[in-house]
Design a protein around this motif. Structure first.
Motif, mmCIF file in Angstrom:
data_model
loop_
_atom_site.group_PDB
_atom_site.id
_atom_site.type_symbol
_atom_site.label_atom_id
_atom_site.label_comp_id
_atom_site.label_asym_id
_atom_site.label_seq_id
_atom_site.Cartn_x
_atom_site.Cartn_y
_atom_site.Cartn_z
ATOM 1 N N CYS A 154 0.851 -1.199 0.000
ATOM 2 C CA CYS A 154 0.000 0.000 0.000
ATOM 3 C C CYS A 154 0.879 1.238 0.000
ATOM 4 O O CYS A 154 2.033 1.203 0.426
ATOM 5 N N ALA A 155 0.295 2.342 -0.425
ATOM 6 C CA ALA A 155 0.969 3.629 -0.328
ATOM 7 C C ALA A 155 1.017 4.087 1.129
ATOM 8 O O ALA A 155 0.302 3.573 1.989
ATOM 9 N N SER A 156 1.852 5.070 1.382
ATOM 10 C CA SER A 156 2.179 5.456 2.760
ATOM 11 C C SER A 156 1.497 6.717 3.257
ATOM 12 O O SER A 156 1.551 7.020 4.450
ATOM 13 N N MET A 157 0.828 7.450 2.349
ATOM 14 C CA MET A 157 0.491 8.839 2.685
ATOM 15 C C MET A 157 -0.601 8.996 3.733
ATOM 16 O O MET A 157 -0.870 10.108 4.179
ATOM 17 N N ASP A 158 -1.251 7.904 4.141
ATOM 18 C CA ASP A 158 -2.212 8.019 5.232
ATOM 19 C C ASP A 158 -1.520 8.239 6.567
ATOM 20 O O ASP A 158 -2.101 8.799 7.497
ATOM 21 N N MET A 159 -0.251 7.792 6.668
ATOM 22 C CA MET A 159 0.478 7.867 7.926
ATOM 23 C C MET A 159 1.799 8.616 7.812
ATOM 24 O O MET A 159 2.249 9.226 8.781
ATOM 25 N N PHE A 160 2.430 8.556 6.659
ATOM 26 C CA PHE A 160 3.774 9.105 6.487
ATOM 27 C C PHE A 160 3.835 9.980 5.231
ATOM 28 O O PHE A 160 3.025 9.835 4.322
ATOM 29 N N THR A 161 4.844 10.830 5.176
ATOM 30 C CA THR A 161 5.016 11.717 4.023
ATOM 31 C C THR A 161 5.263 10.908 2.756
ATOM 32 O O THR A 161 4.758 11.248 1.684
ATOM 33 N N ASN A 162 6.030 9.834 2.876
ATOM 34 C CA ASN A 162 6.361 8.998 1.729
ATOM 35 C C ASN A 162 6.861 7.651 2.231
ATOM 36 O O ASN A 162 6.989 7.425 3.442
ATOM 37 N N TYR A 163 7.163 6.754 1.303
ATOM 38 C CA TYR A 163 7.605 5.420 1.717
ATOM 39 C C TYR A 163 8.963 5.468 2.414
ATOM 40 O O TYR A 163 9.291 4.606 3.238
ATOM 41 N N ASN A 164 9.789 6.473 2.106
ATOM 42 C CA ASN A 164 11.075 6.622 2.783
ATOM 43 C C ASN A 164 10.882 6.853 4.276
ATOM 44 O O ASN A 164 11.555 6.229 5.105
#
Length: 481
Positions: free
Chosen positions: A456-466
């Motif tokens: 899944c993409a990260s933007m619900d919790m974090f700025t990006n996957y990094n």
């Protein structure tokens, strides 16, 4: 695979006095505007956003004499003769509808770079190009490492952070470029003709942008158009071979497969722990060339070995020696958050594959380990998880779910792996990662791998996957403290 002389439509284009509209600021729009202005074009930049970053970029361009319209990316500026668009702008935007009705061509930054590659009398560096749903960046970086090991002047460019425009218009001269191209970039780039190109794999992704899987695949397939030496495809993914068959290429261009099995003639593959070439050798029906050992690939996960074979095929198509393939693979270090080993704690390995933002990438990640406590979840982007979970069920010791769409994965686990213990963390704050790692540690046994492969993409919790991967690594370090 079609054959015959392919005409190169990238004839010289005189920008002097032409009114060119650049659609979108950012990593591609600002360099494009500067280059076009330097070539004598009258440049107008239109941008949907009007935030602080956009205003800063606009101010920089306006000092050069570029006109910038913020907050208005829908209207075609009067007198526009060409649009150069950022790759992420969707084809159905009103700006492009208006351009089509007015007969105004639309290029992406890759198309612009191709048109400018042989200006000023310099010999244009040929392109070795890579696309695919997953593995593009790693493969291009491996390829660049191999080319450097062969003593060639090269750079990894394109959808990888280094602008193709900078590469073709800068002062540095290259023998060959390793080019990563996304489906977005290929959509807006009708003219590029690579020396050789590879499609690594095809799986549903960005369908909201392309409109259908067929349109997505067609844009990926553009990378093969006009290839001169080799079209590299994935033997295990028939859709990539289908794209080769449909491509119109230069006379004599060959289809070259890569496989994790023993290679047939005109393929690269694996035999008894060795990467071998049966494509770029004399009498390929009888002979094979050892290129490297599987252990030379870092990490030697199956999907990464496939990446290495694709990179090797492209390098070999350019005449690179077997020794350079081996040396380049040995020298390659993968980027962070791509199946990166973080630490071993109490006999359990902790691996960060935060870059696995879709099911196809996660499937490859899960296939790399025998017994896994899986940390997953985030923004699903319309994905479904039944096939992924069913394929990985026998490898799962447990699962820890985080993020906005975790219920979709939980339900797939209930259907296809009901015996696997699941911890469902009802949190979407960044601190949830520490709890997730602690829960994974509780489920794990010595010899297991705790794998962050979110699907899944990260933007619900974090700025990006990094940032998500960094949070995982920090949580692991706290375990071992």
């Amino acid at each position: 695979m079609g054959s015959g002389q392919v005409t190169d439509s990238s004839a010289p284009f005189d920008f002097r006095g032409k009114h060119v509209t650049v659609a979108g600021l950012g990593v591609s729009g600002v360099p494009a505007a500067k280059v076009l202005h330097g070539l004598g074009a009258r440049v107008t930049v239109v941008n949907d956003g009007d935030d602080e970053r956009a205003r800063t970029q606009a101010a920089e361009l306006e000092t050069l004499g570029v006109t910038v319209r913020l907050g208005d990316g829908a209207t075609l500026p009067e007198g526009t003769e060409l649009i150069v668009t950022a790759p992420g702008w969707k084809p159905d935007k009103p700006l492009f509808t208006a351009a089509h009705e007015a007969g105004v061509p639309v290029w992406g930054d890759v198309e612009l770079a191709w048109r400018l590659r042989d200006r000023d009398g310099r010999k244009a560096a040929p392109w070795l190009a890579v696309t695919g749903t997953n593995g593009k960046t790693t493969t291009v970086q491996m390829l660049a490492s191999i080319l450097r090991a062969a003593g060639l002047r090269t750079a990894a460019v394109g959808n990888i952070g280094v602008s193709l425009l900078d590469a073709v218009t800068g002062d540095e001269e290259y023998d060959v470029l390793a080019v990563e191209l996304s489906s977005y970039q290929l959509h807006w780039a009708p003219s590029p003709r690579a020396h050789s190109a590879a499609v690594l794999n095809l799986a549903p992704d960005h369908l909201d942008w392309h409109g259908s899987m067929e349109a997505y695949a067609a844009d990926k397939g553009r990378i093969y158009e006009g290839n001169r030496v080799a079209c590299v495809y994935n033997v295990a993914d028939k859709a990539t071979e289908d794209l080769v068959r449909a491509a119109d290429v230069e006379e004599g261009c060959r289809a070259v497969g890569f496989t994790l099995g023993s290679p047939a003639p005109s393929q690269l593959g694996v035999v008894e722990g060795l990467l071998v070439d049966r494509a770029f050798v004399e009498d390929r029906h009888r002979n094979a060339q050892e290129l490297a050992e599987v252990s030379d690939v870092n990490p030697p996960a199956p999907h990464n070995i496939a990446n290495a074979l694709a990179a090797a095929a492209l390098a070999r198509s350019f005449g690179v020696s077997a020794a350079a393939v081996r040396d380049g693979l040995r020298a390659f270090t993968p980027d962070a958050h791509r199946i990166a080993h973080v630490a071993d704690v109490d006999g359990v390995a902790y691996v960060d594959d935060s870059k696995a933002t879709n099911t196809h990438a996660t499937e490859a990640s899960l296939a790399a380990y025998e017994s896994i406590v899986w940390i997953a979840g985030g923004l699903a982007k319309g994905a479904t998880f039944d096939e992924l979970v069913a394929g990985a069920a026998k490898r799962l010791r447990g699962a820890v779910l985080i993020g906005a769409d975790r219920a979709l994965i939980r339900e797939a686990l209930a259907r296809h792996a009901p015996e696997v213990p699941v911890v469902d963390l009802d949190r979407t704050d960044t601190g949830a990662m520490l709890q997730a790692v602690q829960e994974a540690q509780r489920l794990a046994r010595p010899g297991d791998t705790v794998l962050l492969a979110p699907a899944c993409a990260s933007m619900d919790m974090f700025t990006n996957y990094n940032k998500r991967g960094d949070a995982f690594a920090q949580a692991v370090r706290e375990l071992g403290a």
